[in-house]
Design a protein around this motif. Structure first.
Motif, PDB file in Angstrom:
ATOM      1  N   THR A 219       0.845  -1.197   0.000  1.00 44.73           N
ATOM      2  CA  THR A 219       0.000   0.000   0.000  1.00 44.73           C
ATOM      3  C   THR A 219       0.879   1.245   0.000  1.00 44.73           C
ATOM      4  O   THR A 219       1.883   1.310   0.722  1.00 44.73           O
ATOM      5  CB  THR A 219      -0.924   0.020   1.236  1.00 44.73           C
ATOM      6  OG1 THR A 219      -1.768  -1.125   1.210  1.00 44.73           O
ATOM      7  CG2 THR A 219      -1.774   1.275   1.269  1.00 44.73           C
ATOM      8  N   LEU A 220       0.494   2.231  -0.799  1.00 47.18           N
ATOM      9  CA  LEU A 220       1.238   3.492  -0.847  1.00 47.18           C
ATOM     10  C   LEU A 220       0.488   4.551  -0.057  1.00 47.18           C
ATOM     11  O   LEU A 220      -0.732   4.702  -0.189  1.00 47.18           O
ATOM     12  CB  LEU A 220       1.417   3.950  -2.292  1.00 47.18           C
ATOM     13  CG  LEU A 220       2.197   3.000  -3.206  1.00 47.18           C
ATOM     14  CD1 LEU A 220       2.288   3.593  -4.610  1.00 47.18           C
ATOM     15  CD2 LEU A 220       3.590   2.722  -2.646  1.00 47.18           C
ATOM     16  N   ALA A 221       1.232   5.294   0.754  1.00 49.74           N
ATOM     17  CA  ALA A 221       0.629   6.360   1.556  1.00 49.74           C
ATOM     18  C   ALA A 221       1.423   7.638   1.364  1.00 49.74           C
ATOM     19  O   ALA A 221       2.657   7.615   1.324  1.00 49.74           O
ATOM     20  CB  ALA A 221       0.603   5.978   3.034  1.00 49.74           C
ATOM     21  N   THR A 222       0.718   8.739   1.239  1.00 48.84           N
ATOM     22  CA  THR A 222       1.364  10.043   1.244  1.00 48.84           C
ATOM     23  C   THR A 222       0.938  10.781   2.500  1.00 48.84           C
ATOM     24  O   THR A 222      -0.180  10.593   3.004  1.00 48.84           O
ATOM     25  CB  THR A 222       0.988  10.887   0.018  1.00 48.84           C
ATOM     26  OG1 THR A 222      -0.438  11.064  -0.020  1.00 48.84           O
ATOM     27  CG2 THR A 222       1.455  10.220  -1.268  1.00 48.84           C
ATOM     28  N   ALA A 223       1.824  11.604   3.019  1.00 49.48           N
ATOM     29  CA  ALA A 223       1.508  12.434   4.177  1.00 49.48           C
ATOM     30  C   ALA A 223       2.109  13.811   3.930  1.00 49.48           C
ATOM     31  O   ALA A 223       3.298  13.921   3.623  1.00 49.48           O
ATOM     32  CB  ALA A 223       2.070  11.827   5.457  1.00 49.48           C
ATOM     33  N   THR A 224       1.281  14.832   4.019  1.00 52.36           N
ATOM     34  CA  THR A 224       1.752  16.198   3.810  1.00 52.36           C
ATOM     35  C   THR A 224       1.387  17.051   5.022  1.00 52.36           C
ATOM     36  O   THR A 224       0.425  16.774   5.739  1.00 52.36           O
ATOM     37  CB  THR A 224       1.130  16.823   2.548  1.00 52.36           C
ATOM     38  OG1 THR A 224      -0.295  16.909   2.710  1.00 52.36           O
ATOM     39  CG2 THR A 224       1.453  16.002   1.316  1.00 52.36           C
ATOM     40  N   ALA A 225       2.163  18.101   5.229  1.00 49.83           N
ATOM     41  CA  ALA A 225       1.893  19.015   6.341  1.00 49.83           C
ATOM     42  C   ALA A 225       2.378  20.409   5.979  1.00 49.83           C
ATOM     43  O   ALA A 225       3.332  20.580   5.209  1.00 49.83           O
ATOM     44  CB  ALA A 225       2.582  18.547   7.617  1.00 49.83           C
ATOM     45  N   THR A 226       1.711  21.406   6.539  1.00 55.10           N
ATOM     46  CA  THR A 226       2.166  22.785   6.405  1.00 55.10           C
ATOM     47  C   THR A 226       1.754  23.569   7.637  1.00 55.10           C
ATOM     48  O   THR A 226       0.780  23.226   8.310  1.00 55.10           O
ATOM     49  CB  THR A 226       1.592  23.453   5.140  1.00 55.10           C
ATOM     50  OG1 THR A 226       2.155  24.770   5.021  1.00 55.10           O
ATOM     51  CG2 THR A 226       0.080  23.573   5.199  1.00 55.10           C
ATOM     52  N   ARG A 227       2.521  24.604   7.917  1.00 58.11           N
ATOM     53  CA  ARG A 227       2.184  25.524   9.007  1.00 58.11           C
ATOM     54  C   ARG A 227       1.439  26.752   8.488  1.00 58.11           C
ATOM     55  O   ARG A 227       1.135  27.655   9.258  1.00 58.11           O
ATOM     56  CB  ARG A 227       3.468  26.018   9.678  1.00 58.11           C
ATOM     57  CG  ARG A 227       4.380  24.951  10.243  1.00 58.11           C
ATOM     58  CD  ARG A 227       3.872  24.395  11.535  1.00 58.11           C
ATOM     59  NE  ARG A 227       4.916  23.676  12.276  1.00 58.11           N
ATOM     60  CZ  ARG A 227       4.715  23.013  13.399  1.00 58.11           C
ATOM     61  NH1 ARG A 227       3.497  22.953  13.917  1.00 58.11           N
ATOM     62  NH2 ARG A 227       5.703  22.383  14.020  1.00 58.11           N
ATOM     63  N   LEU A 228       1.119  26.792   7.197  1.00 58.20           N
ATOM     64  CA  LEU A 228       0.688  28.041   6.566  1.00 58.20           C
ATOM     65  C   LEU A 228      -0.576  27.864   5.739  1.00 58.20           C
ATOM     66  O   LEU A 228      -0.652  28.323   4.602  1.00 58.20           O
ATOM     67  CB  LEU A 228       1.826  28.579   5.669  1.00 58.20           C
ATOM     68  CG  LEU A 228       3.171  28.817   6.373  1.00 58.20           C
ATOM     69  CD1 LEU A 228       4.269  29.021   5.353  1.00 58.20           C
ATOM     70  CD2 LEU A 228       3.076  30.021   7.303  1.00 58.20           C
ATOM     71  N   ASN A 229      -1.597  27.225   6.300  1.00 60.29           N
ATOM     72  CA  ASN A 229      -2.840  26.998   5.573  1.00 60.29           C
ATOM     73  C   ASN A 229      -3.863  28.070   5.978  1.00 60.29           C
ATOM     74  O   ASN A 229      -4.667  27.877   6.880  1.00 60.29           O
ATOM     75  CB  ASN A 229      -3.389  25.604   5.877  1.00 60.29           C
ATOM     76  CG  ASN A 229      -4.439  25.170   4.886  1.00 60.29           C
ATOM     77  OD1 ASN A 229      -4.172  25.100   3.686  1.00 60.29           O
ATOM     78  ND2 ASN A 229      -5.625  24.872   5.368  1.00 60.29           N
ATOM     79  N   GLY A 230      -3.801  29.208   5.314  1.00 59.82           N
ATOM     80  CA  GLY A 230      -4.596  30.359   5.721  1.00 59.82           C
ATOM     81  C   GLY A 230      -6.093  30.129   5.787  1.00 59.82           C
ATOM     82  O   GLY A 230      -6.799  30.828   6.518  1.00 59.82           O
ATOM     83  N   ALA A 231      -6.609  29.131   5.066  1.00 66.69           N
ATOM     84  CA  ALA A 231      -8.052  28.871   5.059  1.00 66.69           C
ATOM     85  C   ALA A 231      -8.555  28.325   6.386  1.00 66.69           C
ATOM     86  O   ALA A 231      -9.738  28.451   6.703  1.00 66.69           O
ATOM     87  CB  ALA A 231      -8.404  27.900   3.934  1.00 66.69           C
ATOM     88  N   GLY A 232      -7.658  27.692   7.169  1.00 65.44           N
ATOM     89  CA  GLY A 232      -8.078  27.112   8.441  1.00 65.44           C
ATOM     90  C   GLY A 232      -7.269  25.884   8.788  1.00 65.44           C
ATOM     91  O   GLY A 232      -6.318  25.528   8.084  1.00 65.44           O
TER      92      GLY A 232
END
Length: 338
Positions: A219-232
């Motif tokens: 199984t392939l999994a992606t994980a992303t993160a950011t500190r700058l998601n202005g929408a919420g």
């Protein structure tokens, strides 16, 4: 039951409020590096403030909840273990694997309880996804997409001690991927960006990151993160199988807008913080801790479970630094999954 709460900052205040209302908790003793902060919270809750950590152990408690700065976690867990006390601690145990292993060994030698605070295990959406995978509803699982997006960065003082985006933020996604799918990660490829505010470059941290995880069954999994998601504040997980596809975190407060003419409208009140989004989960994990202390259930997230998420974060740091895939067998703390 009398519980000592060590640390009365943002999350410590939330936990103290929850514990003070719990029917099985008779009283709390609160302490903090800022004694006035602990005293103010104790007065508001009708509980007792202690001038320091020594008093928590000397005055006598049945269990300890640790919500201090990360740097103090290992010392406090060890002290509680030597006192024979059950511990609930916010992640991580320590910011490095040798320190984490040392604490786990001390807890296991003492024969005490350590429950770690991965609150997504107590969120209704993640629990529903776990059940869907295990029931066979999705058929063969082939793709997982996980994400955590903060609306704005935390204070610089917090970032400086957080351990970085993989250890502080994505570690929750790594734990959730393992817990929901029941599968281990065998290798990772990670990258990241610090092209946002200069603060991140100054601290040697990232403001945005992306990871590709290969699980033991392919199984392939992606994980992303950011500190700058202005929408919420946006936390989601999508799981796709040969029979069905589901999403965690998709509701009327998800901070995303569709560009399709017939798509759903943007959220009128989007999530803004993790405390708001996961409020019920934070209450549920502490209720579980009390049940564990009372011998009514098994530990839902012990130190070794937490260590596996940290191992994945460590593999990501090495992958980004060396610009290559990293096998989990290269990382201290456990054999490579097969």
């Amino acid at each position: 039951m009398r519980i000592g709460v060590i640390g009365t900052g943002r999350i410590g205040t939330i936990h103290a409020n929850t514990l003070s209302r719990h029917r099985e908790v008779g009283s709390l003793i609160l302490t903090d590096a800022d004694p006035a902060r602990a005293q103010e919270l104790a007065h508001r809750l009708g509980e007792t403030a202690a001038p320091g950590v020594d008093e928590i152990f000397r005055w006598g408690v049945d269990a300890v909840v640790i919500t201090t700065a990360t740097a103090a976690h290992a010392e406090m867990i060890g002290r509680a273990a030597r006192s024979g006390l059950p511990v609930f601690c916010e992640k991580p145990i320590a910011l490095d694997l040798p320190g984490t292993l040392a604490v786990i060994t001390e807890v296991e030698t003492a024969g005490t309880i350590l429950q770690m605070g991965f609150q997504r295990r107590f969120d209704a959406g993640y629990a529903g996804a776990r059940e869907a995978v295990r029931s066979g509803r999705l058929g063969r699982l082939h793709t997982v997409r996980a994400m955590t997006s903060d609306q704005a960065p935390p204070p610089a003082s917090y970032l400086a001690e957080s351990g970085g985006l993989y250890r502080d933020t994505l570690i929750h996604d790594f734990d959730a991927v393992r817990w929901v799918t029941g599968r281990e990660v065998v290798d990772v490829y990670a990258t990241g960006s610090d092209h946002g505010p200069p603060l991140f470059r100054a601290l040697g941290d990232l403001d945005t990151a992306a990871v590709l995880l290969t699980l033991a069954d392919g199984t392939l999994a992606t994980a992303t993160a950011t500190r700058l998601n202005g929408a919420g504040y946006d936390v989601r997980m999508e799981l796709a199988g040969e029979l069905d596809q589901i999403a965690v975190g998709l509701d009327d407060r998800t901070p995303i807008a569709s560009t399709e003419p017939t798509g759903p409208p943007a959220a009128s009140k989007p999530w803004t913080t993790f405390l708001e989004r996961f409020g019920p989960a934070y209450e549920a994990e502490l209720a579980a801790f009390i049940e564990v202390v009372r011998g009514e259930r098994a530990n839902p997230c012990d130190g070794r479970e937490a260590m596996q998420a940290l191992r994945i974060a460590e593999a990501c740091e090495r992958s980004r630094r060396e610009h290559r895939p990293v096998r989990m067998g290269e990382i201290l703390g456990g054999p490579e999954p097969v």
